[in-house]
Every structure is written in structure tokens, then in C-alpha cells.
Design a protein around this motif. Structure first.
Motif, short mmCIF file in Angstrom:
data_model
loop_
_atom_site.label_atom_id
_atom_site.label_comp_id
_atom_site.label_asym_id
_atom_site.label_seq_id
_atom_site.Cartn_x
_atom_site.Cartn_y
_atom_site.Cartn_z
N GLY A 31 32.79 -40.99 52.80
CA GLY A 31 32.75 -39.54 52.80
C GLY A 31 32.57 -38.94 51.42
N SER A 32 32.37 -39.79 50.42
CA SER A 32 32.28 -39.32 49.04
C SER A 32 30.89 -39.54 48.49
CB SER A 32 33.27 -40.07 48.16
OG SER A 32 34.60 -39.89 48.59
N ALA A 33 30.39 -38.55 47.78
CA ALA A 33 29.25 -38.80 46.91
C ALA A 33 29.75 -39.58 45.71
CB ALA A 33 28.62 -37.49 46.47
N MET A 34 28.88 -40.37 45.11
CA MET A 34 29.30 -41.21 44.00
C MET A 34 28.43 -40.92 42.77
SD MET A 34 31.77 -42.91 45.30
CE MET A 34 32.04 -44.08 43.97
N GLY A 35 29.00 -41.18 41.63
CA GLY A 35 28.26 -40.95 40.40
C GLY A 35 28.60 -41.98 39.34
N TRP A 36 27.71 -42.13 38.41
CA TRP A 36 27.94 -42.91 37.21
C TRP A 36 27.82 -41.97 36.00
CZ3 TRP A 36 29.62 -47.86 36.85
CH2 TRP A 36 29.50 -48.68 37.97
N PHE A 37 28.77 -42.08 35.12
CA PHE A 37 28.76 -41.35 33.86
C PHE A 37 28.95 -42.36 32.73
CE2 PHE A 37 29.09 -36.84 35.14
CZ PHE A 37 29.28 -37.01 36.50
N ARG A 38 28.68 -41.93 31.51
CA ARG A 38 28.91 -42.80 30.37
C ARG A 38 29.40 -41.99 29.18
NH1 ARG A 38 22.59 -44.45 29.06
NH2 ARG A 38 21.93 -42.44 28.16
N TYR A 94 30.76 -47.12 30.69
CA TYR A 94 30.21 -46.56 31.91
C TYR A 94 31.33 -46.42 32.95
CZ TYR A 94 25.44 -46.93 30.28
OH TYR A 94 24.27 -46.76 29.58
N TYR A 95 31.37 -45.24 33.57
CA TYR A 95 32.40 -44.92 34.54
C TYR A 95 31.79 -44.63 35.90
CZ TYR A 95 35.34 -44.12 30.42
OH TYR A 95 36.04 -44.26 29.25
N CYS A 96 32.44 -45.14 36.92
CA CYS A 96 32.11 -44.84 38.30
C CYS A 96 33.05 -43.70 38.75
CB CYS A 96 32.35 -46.09 39.13
SG CYS A 96 32.24 -45.90 40.90
N ALA A 97 32.53 -42.79 39.56
CA ALA A 97 33.35 -41.66 40.00
C ALA A 97 33.00 -41.27 41.42
CB ALA A 97 33.15 -40.47 39.07
N ALA A 98 33.97 -40.68 42.12
CA ALA A 98 33.80 -40.27 43.51
C ALA A 98 34.05 -38.77 43.65
CB ALA A 98 34.75 -41.04 44.42
N ALA A 99 33.16 -38.13 44.38
CA ALA A 99 33.27 -36.68 44.62
C ALA A 99 33.37 -36.45 46.12
CB ALA A 99 32.06 -35.95 44.06
N THR A 100 34.44 -35.82 46.56
CA THR A 100 34.65 -35.63 48.00
C THR A 100 34.16 -34.29 48.51
OG1 THR A 100 36.89 -34.80 47.59
CG2 THR A 100 36.65 -37.17 47.99
N ALA A 113 36.69 -36.21 41.60
CA ALA A 113 38.15 -36.26 41.62
C ALA A 113 38.71 -37.62 41.26
CB ALA A 113 38.65 -35.85 43.01
N TYR A 114 37.91 -38.65 41.45
CA TYR A 114 38.40 -40.02 41.25
C TYR A 114 37.49 -40.75 40.28
CZ TYR A 114 40.77 -38.65 45.51
OH TYR A 114 41.52 -37.96 46.43
N TRP A 115 38.12 -41.49 39.38
CA TRP A 115 37.40 -42.20 38.32
C TRP A 115 37.92 -43.62 38.18
CZ3 TRP A 115 33.52 -39.93 35.34
CH2 TRP A 115 33.34 -38.56 35.53
#
Length: 125
Positions: A31-38, A94-100, A113-115
Motif C-alpha cells: 500500500g506504499s509508494a517507495m522511493g530512493w534518496f541519497r 542511499y536511503y530507501c523510504a516508504a510513503a503511505t 514516513a518510513y526510512w
């Protein structure tokens, strides 16, 4: 709640490839979109790529478009970042993150919201 754990970072030479993985646990991964940041030393955290809940659409930072690919496997609760033709300027944690709350993904770190804890990528010239 979503718990995230990145892996796959390391030291490579310019032009080589790395594949980052993010393993998610918890009920909300699909149920979450996901992203990568750095984040590079002395710099702010920056957007790299995002993928929607369903896998499309996907979006990339201009600096990585055409070289990086984000994918997800909802059955396996994983999201990956395939990084090709790496450059020294790609060096960062590099960080993985979740957006609900943004089902199609987001370029803004505030939507996540989650990293995870991050994984170091170092590209030598």
C-alpha cells in the motif's frame, strides 16, 4: 508500520554497476509508494527515484534518468535500484523510504514516513 533495510552498497569504479535492494517488513508495503534518496557528505538529502504502489508510474531525478532503474516486487516485499554507468558524483549514502499517503510516489522527502538506515555507495574515478 513499515520497517526497511537496505543492502547492496559498496565501492566500485566509474562506469560500473551496483544493485541496491530494500527489504520491507510490516503490513503496509504493497500500500506504499517507495522511493530512493541519497545524501552526500556536506549536502542535503536528495531525491533519486520513486515508484508507485502498483509499479507504474516511476519517476527519476534528472541526474540519474537513463542510468538508474527502480523496480518493486510486492509479493517479495522488496524494492530495488539498479544503478548503471556509475559516476563519482553518485557517491552517497542511499536511503530507501516508504510513503503511505501518495500512491503514485513523490519526489519530496516530507511525504515519506518510513526510512531505512542507509547503505553507502562509493564510486571511484
Amino acid at each position: 508500520q513499515v520497517q526497511l533495510l537496505e543492502s547492496g552498497g559498496g565501492l566500485v569504479q566509474a562506469g560500473e554497476s551496483l544493485r541496491l535492494s530494500c527489504a520491507a517488513s510490516g503490513r503496509s508495503f504493497s500500500g506504499s509508494a517507495m522511493g530512493w534518496f541519497r545524501q552526500a557528505p556536506g549536502k542535503e538529502r536528495e531525491f533519486v527515484a520513486t515508484i508507485s504502489r502498483a509499479g507504474v508510474p516511476r519517476s527519476y531525478a534528472d541526474s540519474v534518468r537513463g542510468r538508474f532503474t527502480i523496480t518493486r516486487d510486492n509479493a517479495a516485499n522488496t524494492v530495488t535500484l539498479q544503478m548503471n554507468s556509475l559516476k563519482p558524483e553518485d557517491t552517497a549514502v542511499y536511503y530507501c523510504a516508504a510513503a503511505t499517503r501518495t500512491p503514485n510516489g513523490s519526489r519530496w522527502h516530507g511525504d515519506y514516513a518510513y526510512w531505512g538506515q542507509g547503505t553507502q555507495v562509493t564510486v571511484s574515478s
